[in-house]
Design a protein around this motif. Structure first.
Motif, short mmCIF file in Angstrom:
data_model
loop_
_atom_site.label_atom_id
_atom_site.label_comp_id
_atom_site.label_asym_id
_atom_site.label_seq_id
_atom_site.Cartn_x
_atom_site.Cartn_y
_atom_site.Cartn_z
N VAL A 391 0.85 -1.20 0.00
CA VAL A 391 0.00 0.00 0.00
C VAL A 391 0.88 1.24 0.00
CG1 VAL A 391 -1.75 1.30 1.26
CG2 VAL A 391 -1.85 -1.20 1.20
N VAL A 392 0.68 2.10 -0.99
CA VAL A 392 1.45 3.35 -1.10
C VAL A 392 0.63 4.45 -0.41
CG1 VAL A 392 2.50 5.02 -2.66
CG2 VAL A 392 2.47 2.59 -3.26
N PRO A 393 1.20 5.10 0.62
CA PRO A 393 0.43 6.12 1.31
C PRO A 393 0.18 7.34 0.44
CG PRO A 393 2.69 6.07 2.11
CD PRO A 393 2.54 4.90 1.19
N VAL A 394 -0.96 7.97 0.67
CA VAL A 394 -1.31 9.23 0.02
C VAL A 394 -1.05 10.36 1.00
CG1 VAL A 394 -3.17 10.60 -0.99
CG2 VAL A 394 -3.02 8.16 -1.47
N ILE A 395 -0.36 11.39 0.56
CA ILE A 395 -0.03 12.53 1.41
C ILE A 395 -0.98 13.67 1.06
CG2 ILE A 395 1.80 13.99 2.30
CD1 ILE A 395 2.39 11.02 2.56
N LEU A 486 -3.63 19.98 -1.50
CA LEU A 486 -3.01 19.14 -2.51
C LEU A 486 -2.95 17.71 -1.99
CD1 LEU A 486 0.02 21.45 -3.43
CD2 LEU A 486 -2.24 21.43 -4.48
N ALA A 487 -2.98 16.78 -2.91
CA ALA A 487 -2.85 15.36 -2.55
C ALA A 487 -1.97 14.68 -3.59
CB ALA A 487 -4.21 14.68 -2.47
N THR A 488 -1.07 13.83 -3.13
CA THR A 488 -0.17 13.12 -4.03
C THR A 488 0.28 11.83 -3.39
OG1 THR A 488 1.89 13.31 -5.31
CG2 THR A 488 1.86 14.34 -3.15
N LEU A 489 0.74 10.90 -4.21
CA LEU A 489 1.30 9.67 -3.69
C LEU A 489 2.67 9.93 -3.08
CD1 LEU A 489 0.43 7.10 -6.50
CD2 LEU A 489 -0.64 7.30 -4.27
#
Length: 638
Positions: A391-395, A486-489
């Motif tokens: 699982v790659v966290p979303v920041i 903003l949201a990014t991987l």
């Protein structure tokens, strides 16, 4: 003796009471059936008709069906009834025959309106207050996407374990009935199905094999396997062979091997001959091996011997085919579907050593990787892909931008000259400042008043002379507050741009012709932008810390000093690399600008003389102070 006699007496009394109660219950049941048949004769007169019937060794279903058809009675018969009847009935009613059958063969009749349903009598079982404890749930979890299994078993029966594995995975497991109750104790985590079943069988004294149609076959290690000719193969047999350079031992189908730089082909040939295993070599095995193995199956032996070589093994039925990985029949194609990561460009991260002799293609529509090559190489790549498919966290990044500007400007000046006609005197006071125009008469009137002081004589101005006075003061405070999100991987950059665009006019003159030149003027509007750009690259680590790589660039317009010229601009930027805890806020400041200017324009030399310069020039004084503060708060989401 008295005590024994007393116990025997009590036992017979209890048995007699039980038998009497059973007999009494049976009599009441038959009485109820008889009364119900009598009451039903009104609607079904065929039940009261008398019959003459003699049968010998006939199925009870055929016997009852014949009575129902002859006397027009609606009767349903349980297909499970298989008793044979030999009887002679003369001048008896149908009801009496049915009641006799119920008593003779322990049958029961259920009434549904005018329909009779005949079945085997099932005595009512009185439930006791004590209920059996619920079965212990099996701790088995199968991951469909990763095709791995988790098992934590402790003394669970083989039948229950295999049933639960088949229910979750769809993999069929077959075993002899005599080992169904074998207790299974085993623990494995994130293992492939083939490996888990093989290790579970080995840990509990069983042997696992995979049939041609994909079924898992389990049996006891002590079970004897008989070849086609009837000879016993391994089983309880123990075989030991020694040669100059290696030694192997076969006991209960398990192989132990000690070899020192021995040809793989010799080992496979000797052990296969001893086990009477069918195999075919499609390529010459030129590799040697040094190995020490204990208690491995034949499949595990081949896997260990061929691992790291250019050869592989494939099985069809009971025949093992061995050859080079690239040969037809040894290549496999597998689709590895990812669950958490994107398959796009993931193949670039697979180590080069694993990609050798394997074709790798991305399948974006299924978010999968298609692998084509030998089974061992495919299994290694699949293991790698499963290890990185996390699982790659979303920041989520909250950005608060606060910009403040305070400015103060004063414009003053006197303009004088000769107009084409006499000017009119005017006075205007508004939010644009003070604008005053004096004509020649007003100026002469002022001069005449000044001429009376001493020897001063300033004379008069011409009728077309005029003088204008301008005075303007501007001040203010400007605040801008923006809160974008903003949201990014994780480890991917997020960008934010806030700006404005201005246009200026660009004129182009073109001269056409030589004798009669003509000037053609063309113009177009061009744009120039000033932006506030923020680029943030978050990197989340396991200790709940977030590293932020921040780039900020701010540009703005300057005041245009020349009409129709492109506006000027200035740019400020900085880079920052910081580390903060998850959900903490950091303040980035320092983008501060102060301006203080005092300019003037007018007649040469006179604009430099104190006091006099105010009458022969225009002055502009400007002072401004601007600040930019940026608040950043990262929040990690899974």
């Amino acid at each position: 003796m008295k005590n024994e006699s007393l116990l025997i007496t009590v036992f017979f009394i209890l048995c007699s009471s039980f038998l009497f109660a059973q007999k009494q219950e049976g009599q009441e049941r038959f009485l109820q059936i008889e009364n119900k048949l009598k009451s039903l004769t009104v609607e079904e007169p065929g039940l009261d008709e008398r019959i003459e019937l003699s049968v010998s060794d006939i199925n009870i279903q055929e016997f009852i069906r014949a009575i129902a058809n002859t006397n027009k009675v609606n009767i349903n018969i349980d297909p499970a009834l298989d008793m044979r009847i030999t009887n002679n009935f003369s001048n008896v009613t149908v009801s009496a025959v049915l009641l006799f059958l119920c008593k003779q063969y322990d049958l029961d009749i259920t009434f549904f309106g005018n329909i009779l349903s005949i079945s085997k009598y099932q005595p009512v079982v009185v439930e006791t207050l004590q209920t059996a404890p619920p079965p212990k749930p099996l701790n088995i979890k199968y991951d469909t996407s990763a095709q791995t299994i988790f098992m934590d078993l402790s003394g669970d029966s083989l039948q229950k374990v295999t049933k639960e594995i088949t229910r979750q995975s769809g993999k069929n497991i077959v075993f002899p009935a005599e080992i169904a109750a074998t207790p299974i104790s085993f623990y494995v985590e994130n293992a492939s199905m083939d490996n888990a079943i093989d290790k579970m069988a080995l840990a509990n004294g069983l042997i696992s094999e995979i049939s041609k149609d994909g079924f898992y076959m389990l049996e006891k290690q002590q079970a004897q396997q008989t070849a086609a000719g009837g000879s016993s193969v391994a089983g309880k047999k123990t075989t030991k062979r020694s040669k100059d350079d290696y030694e192997f031992n076969i006991s209960n189908n398990l192989i132990s091997l000690q070899a020192q730089n021995v040809a793989i082909a010799d080992i496979i040939n000797d052990i296969s001959r001893e086990l009477k295993v069918n195999y075919i070599l499609y390529s010459e095995l030129k590799s040697n091996i040094t190995s020490q193995l204990s208690n491995v199956t034949y499949d595990q032996l081949l896997e260990r011997l061929l691992n790291g070589t250019t050869y592989t093994v494939s099985k069809q039925g009971d025949i093992y085919m061995i050859g080079e990985r690239q040969l037809e029949g040894f290549r496999q194609v597998k689709v590895v579907q990812l669950q958490h990561r994107s398959a796009e460009k993931l193949s670039e991260h697979i180590p080069k050593e694993l990609q050798k002799d394997v074709t790798i293609k991305e399948f974006p529509e299924l978010n999968a990787i298609v692998l084509s090559g030998s089974k061992l190489m495919i299994d290694e790549i699949e293991t790698f892909l499963r290890s990185v498919d996390k699982v790659v966290p979303v920041i989520l990044i909250d950005v608060i931008i606060v910009s403040a500007k305070k400015f103060y400007t004063v414009n003053t000046g006197i303009t004088a000259g000769l107009g084409e006609s006499p000017a009119a005197t005017s006075f205007l006071f508004s939010n644009s400042g003070i604008q005053t125009t004096l004509n020649a008469n007003s100026i002469n009137d002022i001069l005449s008043r000044l001429n009376g002081f001493g020897s001063i004589n300033l004379g008069k101005v011409t009728p077309n002379f005029y003088a204008s006075l301008n005075a303007l003061e501007t001040q203010g405070v400007l605040k801008v507050h923006s809160t974008p999100q903003l949201a990014t991987l994780n480890s991917h950059e997020a960008s934010l741009i806030i700006g404005e665009t201005e246009f200026y006019k660009e004129v182009q003159n073109t001269v056409i012709g030589t004798q009669n030149p003509q000037n053609i003027e063309a113009y177009q509007y061009k744009s120039i932008s000033a932006n506030l750009a923020i680029n943030i690259k978050p990197m989340f680590s396991g200790d709940d810390q977030v590293t932020l790589e921040i780039k900020v660039e701010q540009s703005g317009f300057k005041k245009n000093r020349v009409p129709d010229a492109p506006p000027g601009s200035d740019t400020k930027s900085f880079n920052s690399l910081i580390r903060i805890k998850n959900e903490e806020m950091v303040l980035l400041g320092g983008l501060e600008e102060k301006t203080n200017s005092n300019t003037g324009s007018g007649l040469p030399l006179l604009t430099r003389i104190p006091i006099i310069k105010w009458f022969f020039s225009s002055r502009e004084k400007e002072k401004s102070d601007s600040k930019l503060n940026i608040f950043i708060k990262p929040t990690v989401l899974f």
